[in-house]
Write a protein that holds these residues in place. Sequence first.
Motif, PDB file in Angstrom:
ATOM      1  N   ALA A 134       0.858  -1.192   0.000  1.00  0.00           N
ATOM      2  CA  ALA A 134       0.000   0.000   0.000  1.00  0.00           C
ATOM      3  C   ALA A 134       0.889   1.234   0.000  1.00  0.00           C
ATOM      4  O   ALA A 134       2.000   1.220   0.541  1.00  0.00           O
ATOM      5  N   ASN A 135       0.403   2.329  -0.605  1.00  0.00           N
ATOM      6  CA  ASN A 135       1.180   3.570  -0.580  1.00  0.00           C
ATOM      7  C   ASN A 135       0.371   4.771  -0.107  1.00  0.00           C
ATOM      8  O   ASN A 135       0.749   5.922  -0.338  1.00  0.00           O
ATOM      9  N   TYR A 136      -0.742   4.522   0.560  1.00  0.00           N
ATOM     10  CA  TYR A 136      -1.467   5.617   1.199  1.00  0.00           C
ATOM     11  C   TYR A 136      -0.651   6.105   2.395  1.00  0.00           C
ATOM     12  O   TYR A 136      -0.065   5.305   3.132  1.00  0.00           O
ATOM     13  N   CYS A 137      -0.608   7.418   2.590  1.00  0.00           N
ATOM     14  CA  CYS A 137       0.175   7.964   3.688  1.00  0.00           C
ATOM     15  C   CYS A 137      -0.511   9.204   4.251  1.00  0.00           C
ATOM     16  O   CYS A 137      -1.090  10.005   3.506  1.00  0.00           O
ATOM     17  N   GLU A 138      -0.423   9.369   5.556  1.00  0.00           N
ATOM     18  CA  GLU A 138      -1.029  10.507   6.250  1.00  0.00           C
ATOM     19  C   GLU A 138       0.011  11.530   6.694  1.00  0.00           C
ATOM     20  O   GLU A 138      -0.321  12.516   7.344  1.00  0.00           O
ATOM     21  N   ASN A 139       1.279  11.288   6.343  1.00  0.00           N
ATOM     22  CA  ASN A 139       2.354  12.186   6.767  1.00  0.00           C
ATOM     23  C   ASN A 139       2.723  13.162   5.660  1.00  0.00           C
ATOM     24  O   ASN A 139       2.601  12.866   4.470  1.00  0.00           O
ATOM     25  N   TYR A 140       3.210  14.327   6.072  1.00  0.00           N
ATOM     26  CA  TYR A 140       3.728  15.307   5.134  1.00  0.00           C
ATOM     27  C   TYR A 140       5.233  15.412   5.362  1.00  0.00           C
ATOM     28  O   TYR A 140       5.708  16.228   6.139  1.00  0.00           O
ATOM     29  N   CYS A 141       5.965  14.537   4.678  1.00  0.00           N
ATOM     30  CA  CYS A 141       7.430  14.522   4.739  1.00  0.00           C
ATOM     31  C   CYS A 141       7.918  15.039   3.393  1.00  0.00           C
ATOM     32  O   CYS A 141       7.675  14.402   2.364  1.00  0.00           O
ATOM     33  N   ILE A 142       8.594  16.159   3.377  1.00  0.00           N
ATOM     34  CA  ILE A 142       8.805  16.868   2.119  1.00  0.00           C
ATOM     35  C   ILE A 142       9.731  16.143   1.155  1.00  0.00           C
ATOM     36  O   ILE A 142       9.758  16.469  -0.033  1.00  0.00           O
ATOM     37  N   TYR A 143      10.494  15.146   1.620  1.00  0.00           N
ATOM     38  CA  TYR A 143      11.462  14.450   0.773  1.00  0.00           C
ATOM     39  C   TYR A 143      10.940  13.110   0.256  1.00  0.00           C
ATOM     40  O   TYR A 143      11.647  12.411  -0.473  1.00  0.00           O
ATOM     41  N   CYS A 144       9.713  12.716   0.629  1.00  0.00           N
ATOM     42  CA  CYS A 144       9.234  11.363   0.357  1.00  0.00           C
ATOM     43  C   CYS A 144       8.181  11.333  -0.740  1.00  0.00           C
ATOM     44  O   CYS A 144       7.248  12.148  -0.744  1.00  0.00           O
ATOM     45  N   GLY A 145       8.309  10.364  -1.634  1.00  0.00           N
ATOM     46  CA  GLY A 145       7.355  10.226  -2.733  1.00  0.00           C
ATOM     47  C   GLY A 145       5.957   9.852  -2.290  1.00  0.00           C
ATOM     48  O   GLY A 145       4.985  10.081  -3.008  1.00  0.00           O
TER      49      GLY A 145
END
Length: 388
Positions: free
Chosen positions: A101-112
Amino acid sequence: MNTENTEKLTDHMKYMEGMEDIGSEVMDKVIAQMNSFDYNAYTEADVKKALAKDVLSPEDFKALLSPAALPLLEDIAQRAKTETRKHFGNSVYMFTPLYIANYCENYCIYCGFNCHNKIKRAMLTMEQVEKEMQTIAETGLQEILILTGESRVKSDVKYIGEACKIAAKYFKVVGVEVYPMNSDEYAYLHSCGVDFVTVFQETYNSDKYAKLHLAGHKRIFPYRFNAQERALKGGIRGVGFAALLGLDDFRKDAFATGYHAYLLQRKYPYAEIAFSCPRLRPIINNDKINPKDVHQRQLLQIICAYRIFMPFANITISSRESAEFRDNIIQIAATKTSAGVNVGIGAHSGQQQGDEQFEIDDGRSVKEMYDMIKSKGMQPVMSDYIYV
């Protein structure tokens, strides 16, 4: 890029509701040692003194990571190779990652995978997960690493656990690289067949960490830091450590990674320790994300320093690195390598559902990696553990 008003951001050092605080002293010790690490203060004599020892102290580890060590890199590599052969022989363990899965709830500016990046999102059904695992198992691999984006809503603990149960049918060793959990959740994953847990701290500089992780549970620095210890408390037998080299001062991050593992090894002597050494890679929809100056000689220095400081630890070299570098480092210090890698969602079975997290550099198949390892006079190993 909108970085929001810093006054509105969540306190990155304060636990959110539901996050288990185990009251560990390890984080404060690591941060204090990292902050006091003046790597320019070390000399060639300090490096030679460290290399002359059978067992290295954290101070010796600092010397091996210093700029003064680079002119002695050949000596350091030879010592690392000696330690590797002493404890691992010619073995090189093989595995592959599986992104479910590639759903994400984080805002990490370097991550796809970050929640503001406009990519194709997907989450495999258990039928699709099983098909992926069947395809991977047919290659002969017996170890798998299951990964998701960091979304407790889309990829909840039960979903990950069900995937791990399927994995346990096909593979002798099952690892996960997912969002940090509480110790009881790690205990649940252990009951589903999980053998080891890997967590990248990304950077151990908490101020820089706050600037890179703007929203989501991942913003909470101490909760992520203590993930490996909670996993051990939950019965997981092995834990992996890494900083994403290039996000901040790579020498300090490399030291903190090693010292973190060192302290947990002393606190939990039964724990199996592993290191990964990822460098920042370009990501989809962001051409500004490129590795800082962590060159191959410096990466070699870090990997060899890990090996000499903690000779029993597994060291993984991933497909982020070039084929040439991977072929060389398994002959010196790395003991584990990925093969047949595809970081898309559902890509192993040829039916990719979602986009990749980052670009890889070495896309060789399992057979190609197996043959390469043998050609170097090494022994490819599909599993390092058997339950009786």
